[in-house]
Design a protein around this motif. Structure first.
Motif, PDB file in Angstrom:
ATOM      1  N   LEU A  27     -13.960  37.092  16.293  1.00 12.42           N
ATOM      2  CA  LEU A  27     -14.447  37.365  14.934  1.00 12.42           C
ATOM      3  C   LEU A  27     -15.899  36.922  14.762  1.00 12.42           C
ATOM      4  CD1 LEU A  27     -11.376  36.592  12.673  1.00 12.42           C
ATOM      5  CD2 LEU A  27     -12.419  38.798  13.154  1.00 12.42           C
ATOM      6  N   ALA A  28     -16.308  35.873  15.446  1.00 15.86           N
ATOM      7  CA  ALA A  28     -17.707  35.465  15.391  1.00 15.86           C
ATOM      8  C   ALA A  28     -18.594  36.478  16.108  1.00 15.86           C
ATOM      9  CB  ALA A  28     -17.883  34.085  16.006  1.00 15.86           C
ATOM     10  N   PHE A  29     -18.041  37.208  17.051  1.00 17.96           N
ATOM     11  CA  PHE A  29     -18.773  38.278  17.727  1.00 17.96           C
ATOM     12  C   PHE A  29     -18.935  39.486  16.801  1.00 17.96           C
ATOM     13  CE2 PHE A  29     -18.358  42.210  20.321  1.00 17.96           C
ATOM     14  CZ  PHE A  29     -19.576  42.155  20.966  1.00 17.96           C
ATOM     15  N   ILE A  30     -17.875  39.819  16.063  1.00 21.29           N
ATOM     16  CA  ILE A  30     -17.895  40.998  15.187  1.00 21.29           C
ATOM     17  C   ILE A  30     -18.651  40.724  13.883  1.00 21.29           C
ATOM     18  CG2 ILE A  30     -16.435  42.639  13.912  1.00 21.29           C
ATOM     19  CD1 ILE A  30     -16.303  42.977  16.927  1.00 21.29           C
ATOM     20  N   VAL A  31     -18.268  39.663  13.169  1.00 19.71           N
ATOM     21  CA  VAL A  31     -18.881  39.339  11.870  1.00 19.71           C
ATOM     22  C   VAL A  31     -19.255  37.852  11.849  1.00 19.71           C
ATOM     23  CG1 VAL A  31     -17.932  41.156  10.402  1.00 19.71           C
ATOM     24  CG2 VAL A  31     -16.541  39.185  10.946  1.00 19.71           C
ATOM     25  N   PRO A  32     -20.340  37.474  12.500  1.00 24.78           N
ATOM     26  CA  PRO A  32     -20.676  36.052  12.599  1.00 24.78           C
ATOM     27  C   PRO A  32     -20.946  35.390  11.254  1.00 24.78           C
ATOM     28  CG  PRO A  32     -22.445  37.401  13.515  1.00 24.78           C
ATOM     29  CD  PRO A  32     -21.300  38.304  13.206  1.00 24.78           C
ATOM     30  N   PHE A  33     -21.592  36.092  10.345  1.00 23.16           N
ATOM     31  CA  PHE A  33     -21.907  35.514   9.041  1.00 23.16           C
ATOM     32  C   PHE A  33     -20.624  35.102   8.312  1.00 23.16           C
ATOM     33  CE2 PHE A  33     -22.699  36.206   4.445  1.00 23.16           C
ATOM     34  CZ  PHE A  33     -23.599  35.168   4.247  1.00 23.16           C
ATOM     35  N   LEU A  34     -19.641  35.969   8.280  1.00 17.62           N
ATOM     36  CA  LEU A  34     -18.382  35.647   7.597  1.00 17.62           C
ATOM     37  C   LEU A  34     -17.598  34.565   8.337  1.00 17.62           C
ATOM     38  CD1 LEU A  34     -17.228  39.208   6.487  1.00 17.62           C
ATOM     39  CD2 LEU A  34     -18.363  37.439   5.130  1.00 17.62           C
ATOM     40  N   TRP A  35     -17.635  34.576   9.673  1.00 19.29           N
ATOM     41  CA  TRP A  35     -16.945  33.546  10.444  1.00 19.29           C
ATOM     42  C   TRP A  35     -17.527  32.174  10.130  1.00 19.29           C
ATOM     43  CZ3 TRP A  35     -17.520  29.716  14.096  1.00 19.29           C
ATOM     44  CH2 TRP A  35     -16.372  29.332  14.790  1.00 19.29           C
ATOM     45  N   PHE A  36     -18.846  32.084  10.067  1.00 22.80           N
ATOM     46  CA  PHE A  36     -19.483  30.802   9.757  1.00 22.80           C
ATOM     47  C   PHE A  36     -19.166  30.366   8.331  1.00 22.80           C
ATOM     48  CE2 PHE A  36     -22.747  31.882  13.164  1.00 22.80           C
ATOM     49  CZ  PHE A  36     -22.196  31.009  14.086  1.00 22.80           C
ATOM     50  N   LEU A  37     -19.165  31.292   7.386  1.00 14.59           N
ATOM     51  CA  LEU A  37     -18.813  30.934   6.013  1.00 14.59           C
ATOM     52  C   LEU A  37     -17.367  30.462   5.917  1.00 14.59           C
ATOM     53  CD1 LEU A  37     -20.513  33.645   3.759  1.00 14.59           C
ATOM     54  CD2 LEU A  37     -21.181  31.267   4.101  1.00 14.59           C
ATOM     55  N   TRP A  38     -16.454  31.098   6.632  1.00 18.97           N
ATOM     56  CA  TRP A  38     -15.043  30.719   6.604  1.00 18.97           C
ATOM     57  C   TRP A  38     -14.844  29.267   7.069  1.00 18.97           C
ATOM     58  CZ3 TRP A  38     -10.623  32.367   4.634  1.00 18.97           C
ATOM     59  CH2 TRP A  38      -9.438  31.833   5.131  1.00 18.97           C
ATOM     60  N   HIS A  39     -15.652  28.874   8.059  1.00 16.93           N
ATOM     61  CA  HIS A  39     -15.541  27.524   8.596  1.00 16.93           C
ATOM     62  C   HIS A  39     -16.518  26.543   7.937  1.00 16.93           C
ATOM     63  CE1 HIS A  39     -12.629  28.500  11.644  1.00 16.93           C
ATOM     64  NE2 HIS A  39     -13.313  29.593  11.922  1.00 16.93           N
ATOM     65  N   MET A  41     -19.751  26.484   7.619  1.00 16.07           N
ATOM     66  CA  MET A  41     -20.927  26.177   8.434  1.00 16.07           C
ATOM     67  C   MET A  41     -22.123  26.871   7.768  1.00 16.07           C
ATOM     68  SD  MET A  41     -19.045  26.708  12.110  1.00 16.07           S
ATOM     69  CE  MET A  41     -20.429  26.272  13.118  1.00 16.07           C
ATOM     70  N   TRP A  42     -22.657  26.248   6.727  1.00 15.21           N
ATOM     71  CA  TRP A  42     -23.641  26.887   5.861  1.00 15.21           C
ATOM     72  C   TRP A  42     -24.955  27.154   6.585  1.00 15.21           C
ATOM     73  CZ3 TRP A  42     -19.995  27.992   2.860  1.00 15.21           C
ATOM     74  CH2 TRP A  42     -19.073  27.067   2.395  1.00 15.21           C
ATOM     75  N   LEU A  43     -25.461  26.202   7.326  1.00 15.09           N
ATOM     76  CA  LEU A  43     -26.735  26.401   8.024  1.00 15.09           C
ATOM     77  C   LEU A  43     -26.639  27.500   9.084  1.00 15.09           C
ATOM     78  CD1 LEU A  43     -27.832  22.678   8.534  1.00 15.09           C
ATOM     79  CD2 LEU A  43     -28.681  24.307   6.846  1.00 15.09           C
ATOM     80  N   GLU A  44     -25.536  27.494   9.809  1.00 13.70           N
ATOM     81  CA  GLU A  44     -25.344  28.510  10.838  1.00 13.70           C
ATOM     82  C   GLU A  44     -25.188  29.896  10.226  1.00 13.70           C
ATOM     83  OE1 GLU A  44     -23.829  25.626  10.644  1.00 13.70           O
ATOM     84  OE2 GLU A  44     -24.070  24.580  12.555  1.00 13.70           O
ATOM     85  N   ALA A  45     -24.499  29.972   9.074  1.00 13.76           N
ATOM     86  CA  ALA A  45     -24.335  31.258   8.383  1.00 13.76           C
ATOM     87  C   ALA A  45     -25.682  31.791   7.911  1.00 13.76           C
ATOM     88  CB  ALA A  45     -23.369  31.110   7.206  1.00 13.76           C
ATOM     89  N   ALA A  46     -26.509  30.908   7.374  1.00 15.87           N
ATOM     90  CA  ALA A  46     -27.836  31.330   6.920  1.00 15.87           C
ATOM     91  C   ALA A  46     -28.693  31.797   8.093  1.00 15.87           C
ATOM     92  CB  ALA A  46     -28.520  30.187   6.178  1.00 15.87           C
ATOM     93  N   LEU A  86     -20.680  25.384  18.323  1.00 14.39           N
ATOM     94  CA  LEU A  86     -21.455  25.092  17.126  1.00 14.39           C
ATOM     95  C   LEU A  86     -20.594  24.424  16.056  1.00 14.39           C
ATOM     96  CD1 LEU A  86     -23.588  28.357  16.866  1.00 14.39           C
ATOM     97  CD2 LEU A  86     -24.404  26.076  17.457  1.00 14.39           C
ATOM     98  N   ARG A  87     -19.317  24.791  16.001  1.00 12.41           N
ATOM     99  CA  ARG A  87     -18.410  24.160  15.038  1.00 12.41           C
ATOM    100  C   ARG A  87     -18.185  22.687  15.392  1.00 12.41           C
ATOM    101  NH1 ARG A  87     -12.180  25.466  13.589  1.00 12.41           N
ATOM    102  NH2 ARG A  87     -12.112  24.211  11.702  1.00 12.41           N
ATOM    103  N   VAL A  88     -18.025  22.391  16.663  1.00 12.00           N
ATOM    104  CA  VAL A  88     -17.877  20.994  17.097  1.00 12.00           C
ATOM    105  C   VAL A  88     -19.151  20.214  16.776  1.00 12.00           C
ATOM    106  CG1 VAL A  88     -17.630  19.505  19.126  1.00 12.00           C
ATOM    107  CG2 VAL A  88     -16.142  21.486  18.844  1.00 12.00           C
ATOM    108  N   ALA A  89     -20.313  20.819  17.006  1.00  7.11           N
ATOM    109  CA  ALA A  89     -21.585  20.161  16.698  1.00  7.11           C
ATOM    110  C   ALA A  89     -21.722  19.916  15.198  1.00  7.11           C
ATOM    111  CB  ALA A  89     -22.748  21.002  17.211  1.00  7.11           C
ATOM    112  N   MET A  90     -21.263  20.869  14.374  1.00 10.26           N
ATOM    113  CA  MET A  90     -21.310  20.694  12.922  1.00 10.26           C
ATOM    114  C   MET A  90     -20.420  19.541  12.489  1.00 10.26           C
ATOM    115  SD  MET A  90     -19.246  21.494   9.942  1.00 10.26           S
ATOM    116  CE  MET A  90     -18.086  22.570  10.684  1.00 10.26           C
ATOM    117  N   LEU A  91     -19.240  19.422  13.082  1.00 11.51           N
ATOM    118  CA  LEU A  91     -18.347  18.320  12.739  1.00 11.51           C
ATOM    119  C   LEU A  91     -18.957  16.981  13.146  1.00 11.51           C
ATOM    120  CD1 LEU A  91     -14.901  19.910  13.664  1.00 11.51           C
ATOM    121  CD2 LEU A  91     -15.712  19.323  11.372  1.00 11.51           C
TER     122      LEU A  91
END
Length: 158
Positions: A27-39, A41-46, A86-91
């Motif tokens: 899903l991060a491959f298909i829609v990365p912006f939405l995947w980051f928002l779901w988790h 991860m505001w900076l990564e989504a931006a 990136l999710r592990v780094a955000m945590l």
């Protein structure tokens, strides 16, 4: 079997742990912006949205459409491969720490293995008493039979 990175917050119990599966995030491959928002991860989504808009704008420039499409595909592939890292780094940025890695077939099995290892870790192992050592032999009168200079003994030398 997949590997799951177990992240635990500093001040919460074992039930608050987050298990992040290691591997490709489709899903991060298909829609990365939405995947980051779901988790959350505001900076990564931006950053993903800004990069997508930049590549989309670059695609409208004469002669750059093929390059823009290729760069967009490479960006999506990169985000699909690195999204969970990136999710592990955000945590970690938010103060979580890595407890360890658990291998399991699915998320439920990984959580069960984590809890099992956690409770096994909390139970101290029983300590066996030390065995009685025999008394050292008594010295005999006469020659010293110990080593000379710490290497070996010389027979007949006093």
């Amino acid at each position: 079997m997949a590997s799951y990175v177990v992240m635990v917050p500093k001040e919460a119990g074992a039930g608050d742990a987050v298990l992040v599966r290691d591997g490709f995030a489709f899903l991060a491959f298909i829609v990365p912006f939405l995947w980051f928002l779901w988790h959350r991860m505001w900076l990564e989504a931006a950053a993903a949205l800004a990069a997508a808009l930049l590549l989309g704008t670059l695609g409208t420039v004469q002669g750059w459409s093929a390059a823009s499409t290729l760069m967009s595909l490479c960006l999506s592939l990169f985000l699909g491969l690195e999204a969970r890292g990136l999710r592990v780094a955000m945590l970690r940025r938010r103060g979580w720490r890595q407890w360890g890695v658990v291998e399991a077939d699915n998320g439920a099995d990984a959580e069960t293995r984590y809890m099992t290892e956690l409770f096994d870790e909390e139970q101290p192992a029983p300590v066996a008493p030390l065995p009685e050592l025999p008394a050292p032999p008594a010295k005999t009168a006469g020659r010293d039979t110990g080593p000379a200079l710490g290497l070996f003994s010389y027979p007949g030398a006093r």
